[in-house]
Design an enzyme around this catalytic site. Structure first.
Site, short mmCIF file in Angstrom:
data_model
loop_
_atom_site.label_atom_id
_atom_site.label_comp_id
_atom_site.label_asym_id
_atom_site.label_seq_id
_atom_site.Cartn_x
_atom_site.Cartn_y
_atom_site.Cartn_z
CB CYS A 8 -0.99 -0.01 1.16
SG CYS A 8 -0.29 0.10 2.80
CB CYS A 82 -1.07 1.87 -3.50
SG CYS A 82 -0.36 0.32 -4.06
CB CYS A 86 1.51 -0.49 -6.45
SG CYS A 86 0.50 -0.46 -4.98
#
Length: 130
Positions: A8, A82, A86
């Site tokens: 995350c 995310c 990411c």
């Protein structure tokens, strides 16, 4: 041994709880890690309290960067919501769970997110016979 990485943004809530649930439910059959694209440097005390409420001590966890894992290979890399934050980490499988960040939620709502994460981790492990 199946190797999982939960990612995350801050690595302070969702990915930390997912890592913990994978350890709880995967036992010795998995290796579970978590990281953040922009780690906060701390695990949210709300996350620690939410996990303590179900008997798991997360006080020893630490918030770390995905940079630590860029040269490792995983069976699964699971994004917790995310999106573009990411980075690409080598993996056989990629999943995106798009779970609400609970950091600003009250305890009851935080526990609902915790329970959602547990259900998703259990389903992942069951679908892969872990």
């Amino acid at each position: 041994m199946i190797k999982l990485l939960f990612v995350c943004i801050e690595n302070s809530n969702r990915s930390q709880m997912a890592e913990a649930f994978a350890k709880i439910h995967g036992k010795e059959k998995i290796q579970s890690f978590s990281a953040g694209s922009h780690p906060s440097g701390i695990v949210n005390p709300k996350a620690i309290a939410a996990m303590k409420a179900i008997g798991y001590d997360m006080s020893g966890h630490s918030s770390k960067s995905v940079d630590h894992y860029l040269h490792e290979h995983f069976d699964f890399v699971i994004g917790m919501g995310c999106g573009d934050e990411c980075p690409m980490i080598p993996a056989n499988h990629r999943l995106e769970w798009d779970i609400t960040d609970p950091k600003n939620l009250d305890a009851d709502q935080f526990h609902l997110i915790r329970d959602e994460i547990e259900a998703k981790v259990k389903a992942l492990l069951q679908s892969h016979k872990v």
